[in-house]
Design a protein around this motif. Structure first.
Motif, mmCIF file in Angstrom:
data_model
loop_
_atom_site.group_PDB
_atom_site.id
_atom_site.type_symbol
_atom_site.label_atom_id
_atom_site.label_comp_id
_atom_site.label_asym_id
_atom_site.label_seq_id
_atom_site.Cartn_x
_atom_site.Cartn_y
_atom_site.Cartn_z
ATOM 1 N N LEU A 28 -34.498 -5.332 1.535
ATOM 2 C CA LEU A 28 -33.845 -6.544 1.069
ATOM 3 C C LEU A 28 -32.433 -6.675 1.612
ATOM 4 N N ALA A 29 -31.661 -5.600 1.527
ATOM 5 C CA ALA A 29 -30.264 -5.673 1.949
ATOM 6 C C ALA A 29 -29.685 -4.284 2.133
ATOM 7 N N ASP A 30 -28.640 -4.220 2.937
ATOM 8 C CA ASP A 30 -27.855 -2.989 3.078
ATOM 9 C C ASP A 30 -26.811 -3.012 1.977
ATOM 10 N N SER A 31 -27.152 -2.413 0.822
ATOM 11 C CA SER A 31 -26.274 -2.559 -0.342
ATOM 12 C C SER A 31 -25.694 -1.235 -0.811
ATOM 13 N N GLY A 32 -25.732 -0.196 0.008
ATOM 14 C CA GLY A 32 -25.213 1.091 -0.412
ATOM 15 C C GLY A 32 -26.329 2.045 -0.807
ATOM 16 N N VAL A 33 -25.979 3.046 -1.602
ATOM 17 C CA VAL A 33 -26.929 4.082 -2.008
ATOM 18 C C VAL A 33 -27.301 3.894 -3.472
ATOM 19 N N LEU A 34 -28.599 3.831 -3.737
ATOM 20 C CA LEU A 34 -29.107 3.729 -5.100
ATOM 21 C C LEU A 34 -29.694 5.064 -5.508
ATOM 22 N N GLY A 35 -29.591 5.409 -6.778
ATOM 23 C CA GLY A 35 -30.149 6.679 -7.251
ATOM 24 C C GLY A 35 -30.495 6.601 -8.721
ATOM 25 N N LEU A 36 -31.419 7.440 -9.135
ATOM 26 C CA LEU A 36 -31.844 7.524 -10.531
ATOM 27 C C LEU A 36 -31.958 8.980 -10.906
ATOM 28 N N VAL A 47 -23.923 3.186 -5.432
ATOM 29 C CA VAL A 47 -22.685 3.654 -4.800
ATOM 30 C C VAL A 47 -22.558 2.986 -3.444
ATOM 31 N N ALA A 48 -21.459 2.260 -3.236
ATOM 32 C CA ALA A 48 -21.245 1.578 -1.959
ATOM 33 C C ALA A 48 -19.757 1.514 -1.668
ATOM 34 N N PRO A 49 -19.350 1.914 -0.464
ATOM 35 C CA PRO A 49 -17.937 1.778 -0.102
ATOM 36 C C PRO A 49 -17.600 0.295 0.030
ATOM 37 N N ASN A 50 -16.456 -0.111 -0.511
ATOM 38 C CA ASN A 50 -16.038 -1.510 -0.446
ATOM 39 C C ASN A 50 -17.119 -2.438 -0.981
ATOM 40 N N SER A 51 -17.702 -2.074 -2.116
ATOM 41 C CA SER A 51 -18.794 -2.854 -2.682
ATOM 42 C C SER A 51 -18.320 -4.252 -3.071
ATOM 43 N N ILE A 58 -31.123 12.078 -0.233
ATOM 44 C CA ILE A 58 -30.436 13.346 0.024
ATOM 45 C C ILE A 58 -28.998 13.285 -0.488
ATOM 46 N N ASP A 59 -28.350 12.132 -0.330
ATOM 47 C CA ASP A 59 -26.989 11.987 -0.860
ATOM 48 C C ASP A 59 -26.980 12.132 -2.380
ATOM 49 N N GLU A 60 -28.020 11.585 -3.034
ATOM 50 C CA GLU A 60 -28.104 11.706 -4.486
ATOM 51 C C GLU A 60 -28.301 13.164 -4.895
ATOM 52 N N ILE A 61 -29.127 13.904 -4.134
ATOM 53 C CA ILE A 61 -29.342 15.322 -4.426
ATOM 54 C C ILE A 61 -28.023 16.085 -4.285
ATOM 55 N N ARG A 62 -27.274 15.795 -3.228
ATOM 56 C CA ARG A 62 -25.978 16.462 -3.039
ATOM 57 C C ARG A 62 -25.050 16.182 -4.218
ATOM 58 N N HIS A 63 -25.058 14.933 -4.672
ATOM 59 C CA HIS A 63 -24.213 14.577 -5.815
ATOM 60 C C HIS A 63 -24.622 15.372 -7.055
ATOM 61 N N VAL A 64 -25.929 15.440 -7.309
ATOM 62 C CA VAL A 64 -26.423 16.180 -8.478
ATOM 63 C C VAL A 64 -26.111 17.661 -8.338
ATOM 64 N N LEU A 65 -26.251 18.198 -7.136
ATOM 65 C CA LEU A 65 -25.939 19.608 -6.909
ATOM 66 C C LEU A 65 -24.485 19.911 -7.240
ATOM 67 N N ARG A 66 -23.587 19.025 -6.862
ATOM 68 C CA ARG A 66 -22.165 19.233 -7.180
ATOM 69 C C ARG A 66 -21.953 19.267 -8.689
ATOM 70 N N GLU A 67 -22.646 18.369 -9.404
ATOM 71 C CA GLU A 67 -22.533 18.364 -10.856
ATOM 72 C C GLU A 67 -23.075 19.665 -11.449
ATOM 73 N N CYS A 68 -24.220 20.098 -10.932
ATOM 74 C CA CYS A 68 -24.850 21.320 -11.457
ATOM 75 C C CYS A 68 -24.014 22.554 -11.136
ATOM 76 N N ILE A 69 -23.434 22.590 -9.939
ATOM 77 C CA ILE A 69 -22.563 23.710 -9.570
ATOM 78 C C ILE A 69 -21.372 23.765 -10.518
ATOM 79 N N ALA A 70 -20.792 22.601 -10.808
ATOM 80 C CA ALA A 70 -19.643 22.556 -11.707
ATOM 81 C C ALA A 70 -19.995 23.067 -13.101
ATOM 82 N N GLU A 71 -21.261 22.868 -13.500
ATOM 83 C CA GLU A 71 -21.704 23.317 -14.813
ATOM 84 C C GLU A 71 -22.260 24.735 -14.783
ATOM 85 N N GLY A 72 -22.376 25.318 -13.588
ATOM 86 C CA GLY A 72 -22.799 26.705 -13.471
ATOM 87 C C GLY A 72 -24.291 26.947 -13.362
#
Length: 316
Positions: free
Chosen positions: A96-104, A116-120, A228-242
Motif C-alpha cells: 500500500l505505501a512506504d510508511s515505515g516499520v510496523l510491528g506487533l 516506527v518511521a523517521p520523519n513520520s 528483523i528490526d522489530e526482533i532487534r528492538h525486542v532483544l534490546r528490551e529483553c537484554i535490559a531486563e536480563g
C-alpha cells in the motif's frame, strides 16, 4: 492514495491540494503502486493546509469504505481473528505505501501494535491508527477499545473531540513511536467475516505482488522487512531486563518459540545470531561512552560471565 478516495466525501479540493504539493494528479492514480513516504509527506501536509482540518487523518479513516485498502482490506477481513489480521497487515503493508516499520508484540497482558518511521507524517500516523481500530470493530462485530493510543507527534491545538469519538481511549502525544495498545486477549477476538480458503488465496496473491521480481517459483518471505528490526528492538528490551532467551522474545512477539525460529530461518538468520549482533552493537555504545569493566558489561548485557564478554570482544 487513500486521500484521493476520501476527497469527494469530505469535500476536499483535490486539485488544489496536489497543486499546493507540486504533484500532478497522475502521481497518485496508479493502482497497486506504493506511495513513497516523501510524496505522502508533501500531499498530506498540503491537504491539512488547504483543508484547514487539523485531524484530517482521523476524518479520512472514518470515511474510507472496506475495499479502499485494496487487497489489504480483503486479507484482513477474511482472517480468523484480530491478531491474525494485524500480522497480515504488517506483512503486506508495503503493497500500500512506504510508511515505515510496523510491528506487533505481546508484553504481559497487553499487545502493542507499533509504527516506527523517521520523519513520520502525523496525518498518516493518525490515519493508520484510526483505520486499525475501525476495521477491527467492523470485521469482528465487537466494540474493540484500545487500552492506550500513543503518537510520536505532539498534540494539536484542537480536535480533541475527534480522538475521543474514534478511539474512546486515553491518547498520548510525544511518545517514542506511534502505538496502539490492546488487551492481549483482543488478539483472539474472531472475525465474523473470516474465510480461511479466501484468505489462503489472497495471501498467495499478495506474496507474489510483494516480490514480483522473484518469479513464480521463488519462495516468498514469511515476514516483512521490518520483522528483523522489530526482533532487534525486542532483544534490546529483553537484554535490559536480563532475559534475552528465545522463549522470552517469542512471548513478546506473540508467537511460539518454534514459529519464531522458523521465521528467522526463512529470513536467513537466527535468534543466536541476532542476539550476538545486538549485544555487539550495545558493547560499541558502552565503549564509546565509558570504559566499563568486563563484569559490568556481563551484568548489563546478560552474559553468563565476564569471560563470555571477553570471548565476544575477541571475536569482533
Amino acid at each position: 492514495m487513500l486521500l484521493v478516495s476520501a476527497a469527494p466525501k469530505l469535500g476536499l479540493p483535490l486539485e488544489a491540494i496536489l497543486r499546493d504539493a507540486v504533484l500532478p494528479p497522475a502521481a497518485l492514480g496508479q493502482r497497486g503502486v506504493p506511495i513513497p513516504l516523501s510524496a505522502a509527506r508533501y500531499v498530506w501536509s498540503s491537504a491539512e493546509r488547504v483543508s484547514g482540518d487539523p485531524v484530517l487523518g482521523l476524518h479520512v479513516a472514518e470515511t474510507l469504505d472496506v475495499g479502499t485498502l485494496d487487497i489489504l482490506d480483503y486479507l484482513s477481513r477474511s482472517s480468523a481473528s484480530f491478531g491474525a489480521a494485524l500480522s497480515r497487515f504488517i506483512r503486506f503493508a508495503p503493497l500500500l505505501a512506504d510508511s515505515g516499520v510496523l510491528g506487533l508484540h505481546a508484553n504481559g497482558g497487553h499487545a502493542h501494535f507499533r509504527h516506527v518511521a523517521p520523519n513520520s507524517v502525523p496525518a498518516v500516523s493518525e490515519l493508520l491508527a484510526g483505520l486499525t481500530v475501525l476495521r477491527a470493530r467492523a470485521f469482528s462485530g465487537e466494540y474493540l477499545r484500545p487500552v492506550a493510543v500513543r503518537f510520536r507527534h505532539h498534540r494539536k491545538r484542537c480536535g480533541a473531540a475527534a480522538y475521543e469519538r474514534l478511539f474512546d481511549a486515553p491518547v498520548e502525544f510525544g511518545a517514542p513511536c506511534d502505538e496502539l495498545v490492546f488487551r492481549r486477549e483482543h488478539l483472539e477476538v474472531p472475525f465474523r467475516s473470516a474465510d480461511p480458503r479466501l484468505c489462503e488465496i489472497l495471501e498467495a496473491f499478495a506474496q507474489l505482488r510483494l516480490q514480483p521480481q522473484s518469479g513464480l517459483d521463488a519462495p516468498p518471505p514469511a515476514a516483512p522487512s521490518g520483522f528483523i528490526d522489530e526482533i532487534r528492538h525486542v532483544l534490546r528490551e529483553c537484554i535490559a531486563e536480563g532475559n534475552p532467551n528465545i522463549d522470552n522474545v517469542a512471548e513478546r512477539m506473540g508467537v511460539s518459540p518454534r514459529t519464531l525460529q522458523r521465521q528467522l530461518r526463512e529470513q536467513g538468520t537466527s535468534h543466536r545470531a541476532l542476539l550476538a549482533e545486538t549485544r555487539a552493537a550495545l558493547i560499541d555504545q558502552y565503549l564509546a561512552s565509558t570504559s566499563p569493566s568486563r563484569h559490568t558489561l556481563a551484568a548489563e548485557l546478560g552474559y553468563a560471565s565476564a569471560r563470555s564478554v571477553s570471548r565476544a570482544l575477541r571475536r569482533r
